[in-house]
Design a protein around this motif. Sequence first.
Motif, short mmCIF file in Angstrom:
data_model
loop_
_atom_site.label_atom_id
_atom_site.label_comp_id
_atom_site.label_asym_id
_atom_site.label_seq_id
_atom_site.Cartn_x
_atom_site.Cartn_y
_atom_site.Cartn_z
N ILE A 1 0.57 -1.31 0.21
CA ILE A 1 -0.29 -0.39 0.21
C ILE A 1 0.79 1.37 0.09
N ILE A 2 2.01 1.87 0.84
CA ILE A 2 2.70 2.66 0.34
C ILE A 2 3.37 2.87 -0.29
N PHE A 3 3.74 1.45 -1.69
CA PHE A 3 4.93 1.92 -2.74
C PHE A 3 3.12 2.26 -3.77
N SER A 4 1.76 1.28 -3.40
CA SER A 4 1.43 2.23 -4.07
C SER A 4 0.80 3.48 -4.50
N THR A 5 1.01 4.12 -3.37
CA THR A 5 0.17 5.97 -2.66
C THR A 5 0.98 6.49 -4.23
N LYS A 6 1.93 6.21 -4.55
CA LYS A 6 2.96 7.07 -5.37
C LYS A 6 2.84 6.25 -7.03
N TYR A 7 3.07 4.71 -6.93
CA TYR A 7 3.15 4.06 -8.19
C TYR A 7 1.64 4.00 -8.60
N MET A 8 0.21 4.05 -8.53
CA MET A 8 -0.67 3.77 -8.77
C MET A 8 -1.56 5.50 -9.10
N THR A 9 -0.57 6.46 -9.14
CA THR A 9 -0.94 7.61 -9.38
C THR A 9 -0.57 8.03 -11.19
N THR A 10 -0.44 6.37 -11.91
CA THR A 10 -0.22 6.41 -13.29
C THR A 10 -1.24 5.74 -13.84
N TYR A 11 -2.11 5.74 -12.55
CA TYR A 11 -3.87 5.01 -13.31
C TYR A 11 -4.44 5.57 -12.79
N THR A 12 -6.00 5.79 -13.12
CA THR A 12 -7.33 5.81 -12.98
C THR A 12 -7.83 5.31 -12.09
N ALA A 13 -8.47 5.97 -11.04
CA ALA A 13 -9.58 5.28 -10.38
C ALA A 13 -9.10 4.76 -9.11
N LYS A 14 -7.61 5.40 -8.42
CA LYS A 14 -7.04 4.97 -7.59
C LYS A 14 -8.22 4.43 -6.06
N LEU B 1 10.33 8.54 -2.55
CA LEU B 1 10.84 8.10 -1.09
C LEU B 1 9.62 7.49 -1.25
N LEU B 2 8.76 7.68 -1.13
CA LEU B 2 7.77 6.33 -0.67
C LEU B 2 7.13 5.28 -1.35
N MET B 3 8.19 5.15 -2.58
CA MET B 3 8.39 4.07 -3.11
C MET B 3 9.21 3.37 -2.64
N THR B 4 11.09 3.84 -2.54
CA THR B 4 11.90 3.34 -2.28
C THR B 4 11.30 2.57 -0.71
N LEU B 5 10.93 3.31 0.89
CA LEU B 5 10.87 3.39 1.30
C LEU B 5 10.59 1.28 2.08
N PRO B 6 9.91 1.20 1.56
CA PRO B 6 8.49 -0.58 1.56
C PRO B 6 9.98 -1.04 0.72
N LEU B 7 10.76 -1.29 -0.32
CA LEU B 7 12.18 -1.70 -1.06
C LEU B 7 12.53 -1.97 0.14
N ILE B 8 13.36 -0.78 0.38
CA ILE B 8 14.35 -0.88 1.73
C ILE B 8 13.67 -2.03 3.00
N ILE B 9 13.02 -1.95 3.26
CA ILE B 9 11.96 -2.49 4.56
C ILE B 9 12.51 -3.73 3.91
N LEU B 10 11.43 -4.13 2.73
CA LEU B 10 11.91 -5.44 2.35
C LEU B 10 13.42 -5.92 2.47
N ALA B 11 14.33 -4.98 2.33
CA ALA B 11 15.88 -5.71 1.69
C ALA B 11 15.88 -6.41 2.91
N VAL B 12 15.98 -5.34 4.17
CA VAL B 12 16.56 -5.43 5.55
C VAL B 12 15.88 -6.28 6.33
N LEU B 13 14.34 -7.28 5.84
CA LEU B 13 13.71 -8.40 6.14
C LEU B 13 14.43 -9.42 5.10
N CYS B 14 15.05 -8.91 4.52
CA CYS B 14 15.51 -10.70 3.54
C CYS B 14 16.88 -10.58 4.10
N LEU B 15 17.76 -9.70 4.52
CA LEU B 15 18.72 -9.60 5.26
C LEU B 15 18.23 -10.25 6.51
#
Lengths: 500, 160
Positions: free
Chosen positions: A90-103, A452-466
């Motif tokens: 959902i955090i990732f979607s807030t920025k990513y989904m702006t390229t789509y309509t009907a958020k 940032l709103l897209m990279t933040l979930p990436l960083i959290i997941l990468a930390v989780l992976c490690l």
Amino acid sequence: MQGFYPLFTAIPLGMAFINLLMAKISKKVADYIAFIATGVLAVMAVRMLFEPVFVYKVGGWPPPWGILLVSDGLSSLLLVVINVIGFLAIIFSTKYMTTYTAKPKYYTLFLLMIAGMNGVVITGDMFNMYVFLEIASIASYALVGFGCEKEELEASFKYLILGGVASTAILFGIAFLYSMTGTLNMPDLAQQIEILGMNKALGFVIALFIMGFGLKASSVPFHAWLPDAHPSAPAPISAMLSGVLIKALGVYSIARIMFHIFGPEPMISSILMFLGALSMVVGVFMAVGQSDVKRMLAYHSISQMGYVTIGLGLGLNPNVDPAVAALGLFGGLYHLVNHASFKSLLFLCSGSFEYRTNTRNKYEMGGLIRRMPITSTTCSIASLSISGVPPFNGFWSKLIIIIAFLKAGYPLYGAIAVLVAFMTLISFVRLQKDVIFGTLPEKFREVKEAPLLMTLPLIILAVLCLALGVAYPFVDQAMLQAAKDTLLDKMAYMSLLTGG
Amino acid sequence: MPDIDEEIRDTSKGMTSIVKTVVRFALGIIVIFGAYIVLYGHLTPGGGFAGGVILACGYIVLTLAFGRQIALRKMNNKAASILDTSGVLAFLAIGLLGYTGGYFFLNFLGRGKMFDLVSAGTIPLCNIAIGLKVTASLFAIFLALSIFGRFISSLVDEDE
């Protein structure tokens, strides 16, 4: 906390529709509603890890008449996976989904999907499970076709038809079970089947369930929908489908039903191990020639889910040493959690690359580490995790599965697991060479890092992976042992009927 | 916006006057029957879903006989969407109100006398919420399909 257990489905369900109402007043509220709802759910799910086993009687009706909700090690584990990954998506979607309509509609469908998956995981009633499975599936059909382009609609339609066939098979199986036992309550079903013993009708039910849930888990003869559906969906949805949906609807249901209702059985075990091995091999070979990054990742999902299935299969085998069977099951569950973290990270990374470069073809990309360092680094970590490079998490779970198979006296399956791990490594080394390293094409010279709103979930997941790899002993005790012990203890599950 | 009576009499829209006359008689009965199935759901066969489908069929018959404009005046797509959503939320609220007695979906109202219209606690309320949801969403699906069909046929016309 125990009294609020049904809220795992009530919150996303209510918020999904409140979201639709609020969207008629202001479109901006949708972001916040979805963020708060999934955030609360994620916190609740983590809290659930520290709760003892309990049952919740919906409406105060005693079992076996009312609907039971069961909280044990396995459902807590899956709840954490679903809700934490959902929150990050959902955090990732807030920025990513702006390229789509009907958020707002997107968030509504997303929350309905979460409600369905949570429902499948917490319920202790077969028909209730089917209903929630359909909620999650129907929301995901709509989400796959969310872009409304030609290929997306086609993929969505294909997924709808195949998913509909699978749901019919599952419903048919449930009807058979009901006609034989006269109950839908899962602990009660387990008791009745214990009395009934194995017969041909039950064998047919098992076949229907393996087909139906196997399709939801995309294991290999039933995988045809997945390589189309995953690339067509928006990136956060691909991450949810691959990271969570195929586990919550497919693998979880198979594990719960086969371990707790039918119990360890050599036939189920050998079928699951064979399907797992087949998925591993077919998935990884199909992934090799793909140029579309997301399509390649989708094939790797099939292959990695094979590891989980094969681990479950070994756990179901009553003829091997119980300690070894438990090890195989443990490896499978561990790989389930690991796959959720690295595969959703990979899909989110592909979305992040696509957001800036507008392409998913890996041969058109290259050298992106110079322009998008955070996305590239996290993508690299996820690639290393999935290909089983120590100290990342994928290494440990694959190692445990391979050791378990060698100890159990299935050297062929062990060798296949090693071979597939090696093929995965090759595939992801190529991905890194084509996308992250290599020469930067002229047209991407001016590409910027994702917001940032897209990279933040990436960083959290990468930390989780490690962290899941390095802090393996702690994870081991906290989540996975409880889930493994739950699955192996059929008697405890049956006693929930009276004990809860 | 023209007067609704004039629009109903307008022979250029919808079907022939035979159909329109029959629908005028039948529509009231359809709606009453649908409402009966919803309200007596806890006593007789049927319930929220079945009654909701009958009510939605009433709207669909209205659309087929008199054309979409008349039906949209009775319930437009925005109203359908709001009714649909509030049906779900009402159902969920009944479930959550069960927490007043300690359990999710507890039947917290008095059971009443058996076979009375007002009996069985929250079950008639659940039926009404489901009926609302099913009526509105089936009609919304019908509208969406009819609009989409028109959109597709306009595309086909352009091709020709």
